[in-house]
Design an enzyme around this catalytic site. Structure first.
Site, PDB file in Angstrom:
ATOM      1  N   SER A  29       0.825  -1.219   0.000  1.00 44.14           N
ATOM      2  CA  SER A  29       0.000   0.000   0.000  1.00 44.14           C
ATOM      3  C   SER A  29       0.850   1.256   0.000  1.00 44.14           C
ATOM      4  O   SER A  29       1.689   1.429   0.888  1.00 44.14           O
ATOM      5  CB  SER A  29      -0.872   0.056   1.260  1.00 44.14           C
ATOM      6  OG  SER A  29      -1.801  -0.962   1.277  1.00 44.14           O
ATOM      7  N   HIS A  81      -5.166  -9.371  -1.615  1.00 40.21           N
ATOM      8  CA  HIS A  81      -5.057  -9.847  -0.232  1.00 40.21           C
ATOM      9  C   HIS A  81      -6.092 -10.935   0.016  1.00 40.21           C
ATOM     10  O   HIS A  81      -7.178 -10.916  -0.568  1.00 40.21           O
ATOM     11  CB  HIS A  81      -5.329  -8.709   0.751  1.00 40.21           C
ATOM     12  CG  HIS A  81      -4.479  -7.504   0.540  1.00 40.21           C
ATOM     13  ND1 HIS A  81      -4.724  -6.591  -0.464  1.00 40.21           N
ATOM     14  CD2 HIS A  81      -3.379  -7.063   1.197  1.00 40.21           C
ATOM     15  CE1 HIS A  81      -3.810  -5.635  -0.411  1.00 40.21           C
ATOM     16  NE2 HIS A  81      -2.981  -5.886   0.583  1.00 40.21           N
ATOM     17  N   TYR A  83      -8.063 -11.097   2.383  1.00 40.79           N
ATOM     18  CA  TYR A  83      -9.323 -10.566   2.900  1.00 40.79           C
ATOM     19  C   TYR A  83     -10.257 -10.042   1.804  1.00 40.79           C
ATOM     20  O   TYR A  83     -11.425  -9.770   2.056  1.00 40.79           O
ATOM     21  CB  TYR A  83      -9.065  -9.470   3.945  1.00 40.79           C
ATOM     22  CG  TYR A  83      -8.314  -8.250   3.462  1.00 40.79           C
ATOM     23  CD1 TYR A  83      -8.902  -7.323   2.612  1.00 40.79           C
ATOM     24  CD2 TYR A  83      -7.012  -8.028   3.860  1.00 40.79           C
ATOM     25  CE1 TYR A  83      -8.216  -6.212   2.170  1.00 40.79           C
ATOM     26  CE2 TYR A  83      -6.313  -6.924   3.428  1.00 40.79           C
ATOM     27  CZ  TYR A  83      -6.923  -6.010   2.580  1.00 40.79           C
ATOM     28  OH  TYR A  83      -6.238  -4.917   2.141  1.00 40.79           O
ATOM     29  N   GLU A  84      -9.741  -9.901   0.586  1.00 40.60           N
ATOM     30  CA  GLU A  84     -10.610  -9.407  -0.493  1.00 40.60           C
ATOM     31  C   GLU A  84     -11.546 -10.500  -0.995  1.00 40.60           C
ATOM     32  O   GLU A  84     -12.650 -10.222  -1.433  1.00 40.60           O
ATOM     33  CB  GLU A  84      -9.768  -8.897  -1.655  1.00 40.60           C
ATOM     34  CG  GLU A  84      -8.997  -7.632  -1.330  1.00 40.60           C
ATOM     35  CD  GLU A  84      -7.998  -7.295  -2.408  1.00 40.60           C
ATOM     36  OE1 GLU A  84      -8.420  -7.053  -3.551  1.00 40.60           O
ATOM     37  OE2 GLU A  84      -6.787  -7.282  -2.115  1.00 40.60           O
ATOM     38  N   ALA A 111       3.056  -2.467   4.021  1.00 38.83           N
ATOM     39  CA  ALA A 111       2.898  -1.509   5.114  1.00 38.83           C
ATOM     40  C   ALA A 111       2.525  -2.317   6.351  1.00 38.83           C
ATOM     41  O   ALA A 111       1.772  -3.288   6.247  1.00 38.83           O
ATOM     42  CB  ALA A 111       1.799  -0.514   4.770  1.00 38.83           C
ATOM     43  N   MET A 206      -1.296  -7.431   6.863  1.00 42.86           N
ATOM     44  CA  MET A 206      -2.359  -8.269   6.280  1.00 42.86           C
ATOM     45  C   MET A 206      -1.951  -8.912   4.957  1.00 42.86           C
ATOM     46  O   MET A 206      -2.815  -9.291   4.161  1.00 42.86           O
ATOM     47  CB  MET A 206      -3.605  -7.407   6.062  1.00 42.86           C
ATOM     48  CG  MET A 206      -4.110  -6.721   7.313  1.00 42.86           C
ATOM     49  SD  MET A 206      -5.550  -5.706   6.951  1.00 42.86           S
ATOM     50  CE  MET A 206      -5.682  -4.765   8.486  1.00 42.86           C
ATOM     51  N   SER A 207      -0.663  -9.024   4.712  1.00 43.40           N
ATOM     52  CA  SER A 207      -0.234  -9.558   3.400  1.00 43.40           C
ATOM     53  C   SER A 207       1.049 -10.369   3.570  1.00 43.40           C
ATOM     54  O   SER A 207       1.377 -10.825   4.662  1.00 43.40           O
ATOM     55  CB  SER A 207       0.001  -8.403   2.423  1.00 43.40           C
ATOM     56  OG  SER A 207       1.096  -7.617   2.839  1.00 43.40           O
ATOM     57  N   ASN A 230       2.550   2.739  11.485  1.00 44.63           N
ATOM     58  CA  ASN A 230       1.918   3.063  12.778  1.00 44.63           C
ATOM     59  C   ASN A 230       2.433   2.112  13.855  1.00 44.63           C
ATOM     60  O   ASN A 230       2.956   1.037  13.554  1.00 44.63           O
ATOM     61  CB  ASN A 230       0.391   2.916  12.677  1.00 44.63           C
ATOM     62  CG  ASN A 230      -0.032   1.535  12.205  1.00 44.63           C
ATOM     63  OD1 ASN A 230       0.028   1.232  11.009  1.00 44.63           O
ATOM     64  ND2 ASN A 230      -0.426   0.700  13.136  1.00 44.63           N
ATOM     65  N   HIS A 242      -7.032   2.675   7.408  1.00 42.38           N
ATOM     66  CA  HIS A 242      -6.409   2.495   6.091  1.00 42.38           C
ATOM     67  C   HIS A 242      -5.952   3.849   5.534  1.00 42.38           C
ATOM     68  O   HIS A 242      -4.904   3.947   4.892  1.00 42.38           O
ATOM     69  CB  HIS A 242      -7.395   1.804   5.140  1.00 42.38           C
ATOM     70  CG  HIS A 242      -6.800   1.459   3.811  1.00 42.38           C
ATOM     71  ND1 HIS A 242      -5.664   0.692   3.674  1.00 42.38           N
ATOM     72  CD2 HIS A 242      -7.169   1.801   2.547  1.00 42.38           C
ATOM     73  CE1 HIS A 242      -5.366   0.573   2.382  1.00 42.38           C
ATOM     74  NE2 HIS A 242      -6.261   1.236   1.689  1.00 42.38           N
TER      75      HIS A 242
HETATM   76  N1  HPA Z   1      -2.104  -3.858  11.370  1.00 43.27           N
HETATM   77  C1  HPA Z   1      -2.290  -4.577  10.242  1.00 43.27           C
HETATM   78  N2  HPA Z   1      -1.930  -4.147   9.051  1.00 43.27           N
HETATM   79  C2  HPA Z   1      -1.349  -2.957   8.966  1.00 43.27           C
HETATM   80  C3  HPA Z   1      -1.148  -2.133  10.103  1.00 43.27           C
HETATM   81  C4  HPA Z   1      -1.534  -2.621  11.364  1.00 43.27           C
HETATM   82  O1  HPA Z   1      -1.393  -1.966  12.415  1.00 43.27           O
HETATM   83  N3  HPA Z   1      -0.546  -0.994   9.658  1.00 43.27           N
HETATM   84  C5  HPA Z   1      -0.398  -1.124   8.310  1.00 43.27           C
HETATM   85  N4  HPA Z   1      -0.896  -2.293   7.894  1.00 43.27           N
END
Ligand code: HPA
Length: 267
Positions: A29, A81, A83-84, A111, A206-207, A230, A242
């Site tokens: 992302s 992903h 989840y899609e 990310a 998530m990937s 983050n 997101h």
């Molecule tokens: N959790 C899951 N996926 C992410 C996060 C997170 O805190 N930050 C960026 N992708």
């Protein structure tokens, strides 16, 4: 290798030439910018039957193949992903196509949220290993014995050494750590983050993990780098979203691009 992958590889060779890519790259992302500098051919996923539609904002669904820093690369700008679709093998065809094109190595980027005290938004983490916290596996249903993929050194030591050397040469700090795959699309709870921290994870996303498994299944060497966007849930007061991920990804993207370009230059 599926017949579809061979057919698509032939189509791509017709458009982009037959030299095998030295590196495949799957971009996370907000990390797609590097593809814009490739001197080559861009093919929309829509023109490649069976490729994922990559419906997540922040991803550009294009295969860009050509020269970057004097090295032939194939950049998969759109990532699908789990989840899609609920399908863990969503990236199997693109990776099979990379293999069919003669590719041997793939770099994954993503990310991620951080549980590591020294990894803050804008920092980069090289994956030394991962935890499949989702329990899902992209090889479920694969009928051959090749499904029993050894994962002891899934994250390729030579590729990681090349990435670390490139980071050092660029003076970009690069901490190695363990990435946990959480299926998403909801973010984690603070209790889940405490749990995976206890289990030994440094970052969460998530990937990537299904792609590492698929790459090893296909015999590709693989390494992955996280851009920390983050602190993971419960570890800071910032709101995780997101939008926030996309807004923060560029913080690390410029450093990531420097590392990748240096690696491609071979020094
Ligand atoms: N959790 C899951 N996926 C992410 C996060 C997170 O805190 N930050 C960026 N992708």
């Amino acid at each position: 290798m599926s017949k579809n992958a061979e057919t698509l590889a032939a189509l791509i060779r017709d458009r982009a030439g037959s030299e095998p890519p030295a590196y495949g790259m799957v971009l996370g992302s907000g990390l797609g910018h590097i593809a814009d500098s490739v001197d080559g051919v861009a093919i929309d996923y829509a023109e490649l039957p069976g490729f994922p539609h990559a419906g997540v904002s922040g991803h550009t669904p294009k295969l860009v193949i050509g020269d970057l820093e004097g090295t032939r690369v194939a950049i998969f700008g759109g990532r699908a992903h789990y989840y899609e679709t609920g399908r863990g093998d969503a990236m199997r065809l693109p990776l099979e196509v990379l293999k069919a094109l003669g590719g041997e190595r793939v770099i994954l980027t993503n990310a991620a949220g951080s549980m590591h005290p020294d990894l803050n938004p804008g920092d980069l983490m090289l994956l030394s290993d991962h935890i499949n916290f989702s329990g899902l596996n992209p090889l479920i249903g694969e009928p051959t014995d090749a499904r029993f993929v050894p994962m002891t050194q899934a994250h390729d030591p030579d590729l990681r050494a090349a990435i670390k050397a490139a980071a050092l040469a660029e003076d970009v700090p690069l901490i190695e750590g363990v990435y946990a795959w959480y299926s998403g699309p909801s973010f984690e709870t603070p209790a889940e983050i405490r749990a995976i921290r206890t289990l030994g994870a440094d970052a969460v996303g998530m990937s990537t993990v299904p792609e590492v498994i698929l790459a090893r299944f296909l015999g590709l060497r693989v390494a992955a780098i996280s851009t920390i966007t983050n602190k993971a849930a419960g570890l800071s007061d910032e709101q995780i979203s997101h939008e926030h991920t996309k807004a923060m990804a560029p913080l690390g993207a410029a450093k990531l691009e420097r590392i990748l370009r240096r690696m491609l230059r071979g020094g």
